[in-house]
Write a protein that holds these residues in place. Structure first.
Motif, PDB file in Angstrom:
ATOM      1  N   GLY A 196      -1.624  -5.362   3.382  1.00 46.68           N
ATOM      2  CA  GLY A 196      -1.383  -4.641   2.399  1.00 46.68           C
ATOM      3  C   GLY A 196      -0.138  -5.973   1.727  1.00 46.68           C
ATOM      4  N   LEU A 197      -0.780  -6.354   0.847  1.00 50.49           N
ATOM      5  CA  LEU A 197       0.155  -7.204  -0.248  1.00 50.49           C
ATOM      6  C   LEU A 197       1.283  -6.620  -1.415  1.00 50.49           C
ATOM      7  CD1 LEU A 197      -1.944 -10.735   0.498  1.00 50.49           C
ATOM      8  CD2 LEU A 197      -0.211  -9.809   1.821  1.00 50.49           C
ATOM      9  N   GLY A 198       1.506  -5.660  -0.827  1.00 55.90           N
ATOM     10  CA  GLY A 198       2.368  -5.309  -1.870  1.00 55.90           C
ATOM     11  C   GLY A 198       3.568  -5.683  -1.267  1.00 55.90           C
ATOM     12  N   HIS A 199       4.891  -4.182  -2.579  1.00 53.32           N
ATOM     13  CA  HIS A 199       5.739  -4.096  -2.049  1.00 53.32           C
ATOM     14  C   HIS A 199       6.928  -4.106  -0.032  1.00 53.32           C
ATOM     15  CE1 HIS A 199       5.613   0.006  -1.657  1.00 53.32           C
ATOM     16  NE2 HIS A 199       6.758   0.326  -0.650  1.00 53.32           N
ATOM     17  N   LEU A 200       5.702  -3.705   0.720  1.00 52.51           N
ATOM     18  CA  LEU A 200       6.186  -3.523   1.586  1.00 52.51           C
ATOM     19  C   LEU A 200       5.820  -5.349   2.896  1.00 52.51           C
ATOM     20  CD1 LEU A 200       5.762  -0.377   2.639  1.00 52.51           C
ATOM     21  CD2 LEU A 200       7.916  -0.863   2.088  1.00 52.51           C
ATOM     22  N   GLY A 201       4.181  -5.729   2.246  1.00 46.00           N
ATOM     23  CA  GLY A 201       3.931  -6.527   2.923  1.00 46.00           C
ATOM     24  C   GLY A 201       4.577  -7.882   2.316  1.00 46.00           C
ATOM     25  N   LEU A 202       4.597  -8.310   0.924  1.00 49.17           N
ATOM     26  CA  LEU A 202       4.938  -9.560   1.014  1.00 49.17           C
ATOM     27  C   LEU A 202       6.908  -9.916   1.610  1.00 49.17           C
ATOM     28  CD1 LEU A 202       3.676  -9.761  -2.504  1.00 49.17           C
ATOM     29  CD2 LEU A 202       3.130 -11.282  -0.565  1.00 49.17           C
ATOM     30  N   PRO A 203       7.468  -9.173   1.553  1.00 54.20           N
ATOM     31  CA  PRO A 203       8.650 -10.025   1.654  1.00 54.20           C
ATOM     32  C   PRO A 203       8.889  -9.692   3.284  1.00 54.20           C
ATOM     33  CG  PRO A 203       8.743  -7.208   0.521  1.00 54.20           C
ATOM     34  CD  PRO A 203       7.222  -7.601   0.501  1.00 54.20           C
ATOM     35  N   LEU A 204       7.677  -9.292   4.496  1.00 54.40           N
ATOM     36  CA  LEU A 204       7.222  -9.258   5.404  1.00 54.40           C
ATOM     37  C   LEU A 204       7.026 -10.121   5.710  1.00 54.40           C
ATOM     38  CD1 LEU A 204       7.380  -8.168   8.648  1.00 54.40           C
ATOM     39  CD2 LEU A 204       5.187  -7.027   8.271  1.00 54.40           C
ATOM     40  N   ALA A 205       5.918 -10.776   4.924  1.00 56.32           N
ATOM     41  CA  ALA A 205       4.942 -11.911   5.048  1.00 56.32           C
ATOM     42  C   ALA A 205       7.014 -13.212   5.044  1.00 56.32           C
ATOM     43  CB  ALA A 205       3.722 -12.136   4.360  1.00 56.32           C
TER      44      ALA A 205
ATOM     45  N   HIS B 187      -5.448  -6.244  24.014  1.00 60.42           N
ATOM     46  CA  HIS B 187      -3.614  -7.482  23.927  1.00 60.42           C
ATOM     47  C   HIS B 187      -2.764  -7.402  22.615  1.00 60.42           C
ATOM     48  CE1 HIS B 187      -4.558  -7.590  28.305  1.00 60.42           C
ATOM     49  NE2 HIS B 187      -5.506  -9.020  28.019  1.00 60.42           N
ATOM     50  N   THR B 188      -3.305  -6.731  21.352  1.00 56.31           N
ATOM     51  CA  THR B 188      -3.369  -7.361  20.240  1.00 56.31           C
ATOM     52  C   THR B 188      -1.824  -6.067  19.925  1.00 56.31           C
ATOM     53  OG1 THR B 188      -4.923  -7.938  18.929  1.00 56.31           O
ATOM     54  CG2 THR B 188      -3.524  -6.969  18.213  1.00 56.31           C
ATOM     55  N   THR B 189      -0.837  -6.483  19.507  1.00 63.33           N
ATOM     56  CA  THR B 189       0.322  -5.571  18.992  1.00 63.33           C
ATOM     57  C   THR B 189       0.262  -5.767  17.169  1.00 63.33           C
ATOM     58  OG1 THR B 189       2.211  -6.693  20.052  1.00 63.33           O
ATOM     59  CG2 THR B 189       2.855  -5.484  18.818  1.00 63.33           C
ATOM     60  N   VAL B 190      -0.337  -3.427  17.412  1.00 61.39           N
ATOM     61  CA  VAL B 190      -0.609  -3.589  16.170  1.00 61.39           C
ATOM     62  C   VAL B 190       0.793  -2.091  15.636  1.00 61.39           C
ATOM     63  CG1 VAL B 190      -1.837  -1.788  14.530  1.00 61.39           C
ATOM     64  CG2 VAL B 190      -2.520  -3.163  16.168  1.00 61.39           C
ATOM     65  N   LEU B 191       0.989  -2.694  14.390  1.00 63.24           N
ATOM     66  CA  LEU B 191       2.894  -1.984  13.690  1.00 63.24           C
ATOM     67  C   LEU B 191       2.126  -1.173  12.570  1.00 63.24           C
ATOM     68  CD1 LEU B 191       4.926  -4.981  14.828  1.00 63.24           C
ATOM     69  CD2 LEU B 191       4.679  -2.606  15.833  1.00 63.24           C
ATOM     70  N   LEU B 192       2.640  -0.376  12.548  1.00 61.31           N
ATOM     71  CA  LEU B 192       2.373   0.772  11.059  1.00 61.31           C
ATOM     72  C   LEU B 192       4.466   0.405  10.859  1.00 61.31           C
ATOM     73  CD1 LEU B 192       0.993   2.131   8.752  1.00 61.31           C
ATOM     74  CD2 LEU B 192       1.696   4.136  10.022  1.00 61.31           C
ATOM     75  N   GLU B 193       4.230   0.228   8.803  1.00 65.11           N
ATOM     76  CA  GLU B 193       5.599   0.037   8.362  1.00 65.11           C
ATOM     77  C   GLU B 193       5.144   1.015   7.417  1.00 65.11           C
ATOM     78  OE1 GLU B 193       7.261  -3.157   7.045  1.00 65.11           O
ATOM     79  OE2 GLU B 193       8.056  -3.744   9.360  1.00 65.11           O
TER      80      GLU B 193
END
Length: 414
Positions: free
Chosen positions: A9-18, A113-119
């Motif tokens: 998700g490359l919107g207002h949440l995803g881009l700052p995290l990236a 063993h993947t870590t999945v996170l929801l923001e």
């Protein structure tokens, strides 16, 4: 090529995290189902909301950031963070369609063993009751045993990144199991100075609920005070200036023409009892565009003019200063109400070159001072730093300041 992190998700949440992850040296891919933002980012062009600059995008790309629509990339990472939008749906409940689509895309490629996170902003219980089944059914893996699952509320202060950047904003996390929490803490510890562990995902989800509702309730309080103070002939902005000197028990909020922003207040959680205070706050905040238009009509009448046929200039139509993002901005409703009353509406905003209301183009003022001088009423809806309010107050025939930004006595203030 494998990466450490996939931001979904490359919107207002995803881009700052990236951006934060890339700056911290985390090999990052950005996945989105919509090819348009992916193509724009890959070409070095910033998002339309103005949340990142062209130079910031170029810096991310040169540091290895890879935007993609290829789901295969999701199966090559150690951490995946879902930052899908959850716009308000029926009865103000978050629409989880994009979260579900993201979960299914990830589940098909999910490795042990993947870590999945929801923001994404969601109701309490969404991580366990909605996201977890989608991931488990699509992958054949079990959360808490085969892969880690946790929730972390997104915390952004648009337009104020220097003061509250990602690294200096504590990150709250709540994992499905203690091991899930620690895995999430290890990841976020690479990006931020402080990690705060919640008891579980429901507590972490409720943190976002509390933070969002806290903002809306307090804005509603000062919005209601603005109406009262105008009726009493009291300068609310002077009241706030004095009140904010109290070093304890007070936090400054300011009124405005509407709340705006991506954070949607939630006053009802499924079958549970409604949050009555939040419900009332929503009603107050939703009335502010109507109140602003009423003030406009009164001001024009007091100066011998009718709203019908009046030339009205709106200044700043974004929801936050110095950004192009218009999510939740009250400007469209105010423009519609003025148009319905017969006003000829135009606008000026340095961040918005084209604007449509009811699918009709709204004229954009090229020369700000000429437009203000020619308008019967100028309304400051958003205070961008490029606006010289002292100069505008001199040029404008009539100026209504809904942000309390003009010098005392230079304009009519909300």
């Amino acid at each position: 090529m494998p990466a450490d992190l996939a931001v979904i998700g490359l919107g207002h949440l995803g881009l700052p995290l990236a951006q934060a992850a890339t700056a911290a040296g985390v090999d990052t891919v950005g996945y989105d189902t919509d090819p348009r933002p992916v193509a724009e980012l890959a070409a070095g062009r910033p998002p339309v909301d103005g949340s990142l600059t062209p130079s910031e995008i170029r810096r991310m790309l040169s540091s290895g950031f890879r935007p993609t629509t290829d789901t295969a990339e999701l199966g090559r990472v150690r951490t995946a963070v879902i930052c899908a939008p959850t716009p308000p749906g029926a009865s103000r409940t978050p629409d989880l369609t994009a979260v579900a689509d993201s979960a299914r895309a990830l589940a098909a490629r999910l490795r042990p063993h993947t870590t999945v996170l929801l923001e994404s902003p969601v109701h309490p219980g969404t991580t366990e009751d909605f996201l977890r089944p989608l991931l488990e059914q699509g992958s054949g893996l079990r959360a808490g045993r085969d892969f880690h699952l946790a929730y972390s509320p997104g915390r952004l202060d648009p337009g104020n990144r220097a003061a509250h950047g990602y690294a200096h904003t504590p990150k709250v996390i709540g994992g499905l199991t203690p091991a899930c929490t620690e895995s999430a803490a290890t990841f976020y510890g690479r990006l931020t100075d402080k990690v705060v562990r919640a008891r579980g995902p429901r507590e972490a989800e409720t943190v976002k609920l509390l933070e969002t509702n806290f903002r809306h309730v307090n804005i509603a309080l000062v919005n209601e005070m603005a109406v009262l103070c105008h009726e009493l002939g009291v300068d609310l902005w002077d009241v706030i200036r004095c009140a904010e000197t109290k070093p304890f028990g007070f936090q400054t909020f300011r009124p405005g023409p509407g709340v705006g922003g991506h954070g949607t207040p939630v006053d009802t959680i499924g079958p549970h009892r409604p949050l009555r205070l939040v419900e009332v706050a929503n009603q107050i905040n939703e009335r502010m565009p109507q109140y602003v238009t009423q003030r406009c009509a009164t001001l024009l009448n007091e100066h011998g003019k009718s709203v019908r046929g009046a030339r009205v200039l709106l200044l700043g139509i974004t929801y936050s200063p110095d950004l192009a993002d218009r999510a939740g901005s009250p400007a469209p409703e105010i423009a519609q109400r003025l148009m319905d009353m017969g006003a000829a509406v135009s606008y000026h905003d340095p961040y918005v070159p084209v604007w449509r209301v009811r699918d009709l183009p709204v004229p954009r003022a090229d020369s700000l001072y000429e437009a203000a001088a020619g308008a019967d009423l100028t309304i400051l809806l958003q205070h961008h730093r490029t606006y010289d309010l002292q100069g505008l107050a001199v040029k404008a025939q009539l100026l209504l300041d809904t942000r309390g930004a003009t010098p005392v006595g230079a304009a009519h203030r909300l």
